[in-house]
Design a protein around this motif. Sequence first.
Motif, PDB file in Angstrom:
ATOM      1  N   PRO A 122      46.147  36.844  25.658  1.00 43.04           N
ATOM      2  CA  PRO A 122      46.694  37.783  26.651  1.00 43.04           C
ATOM      3  C   PRO A 122      45.572  38.448  27.439  1.00 43.04           C
ATOM      4  O   PRO A 122      44.517  38.754  26.879  1.00 43.04           O
ATOM      5  N   PRO A 123      45.773  38.666  28.726  1.00 43.24           N
ATOM      6  CA  PRO A 123      44.733  39.310  29.530  1.00 43.24           C
ATOM      7  C   PRO A 123      44.517  40.758  29.082  1.00 43.24           C
ATOM      8  O   PRO A 123      45.473  41.467  28.801  1.00 43.24           O
ATOM      9  N   THR A 124      43.278  41.154  29.017  1.00 42.13           N
ATOM     10  CA  THR A 124      42.956  42.534  28.652  1.00 42.13           C
ATOM     11  C   THR A 124      43.247  43.454  29.829  1.00 42.13           C
ATOM     12  O   THR A 124      43.360  43.000  30.981  1.00 42.13           O
ATOM     13  N   ALA A 125      43.335  44.742  29.542  1.00 41.64           N
ATOM     14  CA  ALA A 125      43.552  45.723  30.613  1.00 41.64           C
ATOM     15  C   ALA A 125      42.402  45.685  31.601  1.00 41.64           C
ATOM     16  O   ALA A 125      42.604  45.746  32.816  1.00 41.64           O
ATOM     17  N   ARG A 126      41.181  45.549  31.096  1.00 41.60           N
ATOM     18  CA  ARG A 126      39.996  45.513  31.963  1.00 41.60           C
ATOM     19  C   ARG A 126      40.041  44.293  32.895  1.00 41.60           C
ATOM     20  O   ARG A 126      39.771  44.404  34.089  1.00 41.60           O
ATOM     21  N   ALA A 127      40.393  43.128  32.339  1.00 39.83           N
ATOM     22  CA  ALA A 127      40.475  41.908  33.159  1.00 39.83           C
ATOM     23  C   ALA A 127      41.578  42.047  34.207  1.00 39.83           C
ATOM     24  O   ALA A 127      41.409  41.640  35.363  1.00 39.83           O
ATOM     25  N   THR A 128      42.704  42.650  33.813  1.00 40.12           N
ATOM     26  CA  THR A 128      43.806  42.836  34.748  1.00 40.12           C
ATOM     27  C   THR A 128      43.411  43.764  35.889  1.00 40.12           C
ATOM     28  O   THR A 128      43.711  43.501  37.057  1.00 40.12           O
ATOM     29  N   LEU A 129      42.707  44.846  35.585  1.00 42.93           N
ATOM     30  CA  LEU A 129      42.237  45.765  36.621  1.00 42.93           C
ATOM     31  C   LEU A 129      41.229  45.088  37.550  1.00 42.93           C
ATOM     32  O   LEU A 129      41.290  45.256  38.779  1.00 42.93           O
ATOM     33  N   ALA A 130      40.318  44.308  36.975  1.00 43.58           N
ATOM     34  CA  ALA A 130      39.314  43.605  37.792  1.00 43.58           C
ATOM     35  C   ALA A 130      39.982  42.607  38.722  1.00 43.58           C
ATOM     36  O   ALA A 130      39.653  42.530  39.919  1.00 43.58           O
ATOM     37  N   VAL A 131      40.937  41.860  38.198  1.00 41.55           N
ATOM     38  CA  VAL A 131      41.647  40.875  39.016  1.00 41.55           C
ATOM     39  C   VAL A 131      42.468  41.566  40.101  1.00 41.55           C
ATOM     40  O   VAL A 131      42.544  41.091  41.232  1.00 41.55           O
ATOM     41  N   GLY A 132      43.066  42.708  39.781  1.00 36.42           N
ATOM     42  CA  GLY A 132      43.797  43.470  40.796  1.00 36.42           C
ATOM     43  C   GLY A 132      42.886  43.897  41.928  1.00 36.42           C
ATOM     44  O   GLY A 132      43.240  43.783  43.106  1.00 36.42           O
ATOM     45  N   ALA A 133      41.697  44.390  41.592  1.00 39.04           N
ATOM     46  CA  ALA A 133      40.746  44.825  42.622  1.00 39.04           C
ATOM     47  C   ALA A 133      40.276  43.643  43.474  1.00 39.04           C
ATOM     48  O   ALA A 133      40.186  43.748  44.703  1.00 39.04           O
ATOM     49  N   ILE A 134      39.988  42.524  42.826  1.00 38.32           N
ATOM     50  CA  ILE A 134      39.565  41.327  43.565  1.00 38.32           C
ATOM     51  C   ILE A 134      40.693  40.849  44.470  1.00 38.32           C
ATOM     52  O   ILE A 134      40.478  40.511  45.640  1.00 38.32           O
ATOM     53  N   GLY A 135      41.908  40.821  43.953  1.00 40.84           N
ATOM     54  CA  GLY A 135      43.060  40.420  44.760  1.00 40.84           C
ATOM     55  C   GLY A 135      43.263  41.345  45.949  1.00 40.84           C
ATOM     56  O   GLY A 135      43.565  40.895  47.050  1.00 40.84           O
ATOM     57  N   GLY A 136      43.089  42.649  45.740  1.00 39.62           N
ATOM     58  CA  GLY A 136      43.208  43.601  46.847  1.00 39.62           C
ATOM     59  C   GLY A 136      42.162  43.358  47.913  1.00 39.62           C
ATOM     60  O   GLY A 136      42.453  43.374  49.104  1.00 39.62           O
ATOM     61  N   TYR A 137      40.934  43.114  47.465  1.00 43.56           N
ATOM     62  CA  TYR A 137      39.841  42.832  48.405  1.00 43.56           C
ATOM     63  C   TYR A 137      40.150  41.571  49.218  1.00 43.56           C
ATOM     64  O   TYR A 137      40.024  41.557  50.445  1.00 43.56           O
ATOM     65  N   LEU A 138      40.573  40.531  48.523  1.00 34.15           N
ATOM     66  CA  LEU A 138      40.871  39.275  49.215  1.00 34.15           C
ATOM     67  C   LEU A 138      42.097  39.394  50.117  1.00 34.15           C
ATOM     68  O   LEU A 138      42.201  38.678  51.114  1.00 34.15           O
ATOM     69  N   SER A 139      43.013  40.306  49.786  1.00 28.41           N
ATOM     70  CA  SER A 139      44.213  40.448  50.615  1.00 28.41           C
ATOM     71  C   SER A 139      43.867  40.902  52.023  1.00 28.41           C
ATOM     72  O   SER A 139      44.427  40.397  52.989  1.00 28.41           O
ATOM     73  N   THR A 140      42.952  41.835  52.152  1.00 25.72           N
ATOM     74  CA  THR A 140      42.639  42.356  53.484  1.00 25.72           C
ATOM     75  C   THR A 140      41.523  41.597  54.189  1.00 25.72           C
ATOM     76  O   THR A 140      41.375  41.725  55.401  1.00 25.72           O
ATOM     77  N   THR A 141      40.762  40.804  53.463  1.00 27.23           N
ATOM     78  CA  THR A 141      39.699  40.040  54.126  1.00 27.23           C
ATOM     79  C   THR A 141      40.143  38.632  54.480  1.00 27.23           C
ATOM     80  O   THR A 141      39.753  38.101  55.522  1.00 27.23           O
ATOM     81  N   THR A 142      40.948  38.008  53.616  1.00 28.34           N
ATOM     82  CA  THR A 142      41.302  36.603  53.836  1.00 28.34           C
ATOM     83  C   THR A 142      42.784  36.307  53.648  1.00 28.34           C
ATOM     84  O   THR A 142      43.217  35.195  53.925  1.00 28.34           O
ATOM     85  N   SER A 143      43.556  37.240  53.144  1.00 26.09           N
ATOM     86  CA  SER A 143      44.971  37.105  52.771  1.00 26.09           C
ATOM     87  C   SER A 143      45.176  36.180  51.574  1.00 26.09           C
ATOM     88  O   SER A 143      46.284  35.757  51.300  1.00 26.09           O
TER      89      SER A 143
END
Length: 160
Positions: A122-143
Amino acid sequence: MTVLTAAVLCVGFAALIGGATGFGSSLIAAPLMLLAGVGVTETVVINLVVALATRLAAAYQLRAEMDRRRVLRLGGAAIPGAWVGAVTIVLIPEGVLKPAVGVLTILCGVVMALPARRAPTPPTARATLAVGAIGGYLSTTTSLNGPPPVLLLSRAQVPR
């Protein structure tokens, strides 16, 4: 053909593929729209609007199966990531962003095709937060905000 017509055709084709596979419409639509002459900013906005509409419908339909804590972590961490991405897209010229979207699309496809190397955990809370931040970054730069959570959750074999 106008840019709007090109965008509609690209999104329509990507939606067909995304509907058949269950994900990846933005991953297909972004490079197609850029190749058709749609600007990076317009591509990001179009993909995010389409994704919002389709994901709201899916979230409503699957609300009973949702892990709300994971959704809050991914979504909450995506907010500062999206803000940093919005700052980034203003600073980087479109001539640099367009090839970056292409390279990122190829890398995401390759990584998604690779088999998992270890037993699912199962994904850890830390990994989930990191992936959320990366996904947010990619959402506004590249969609291309979908591949990070897809990779995290599919490698962990999290149920739908």
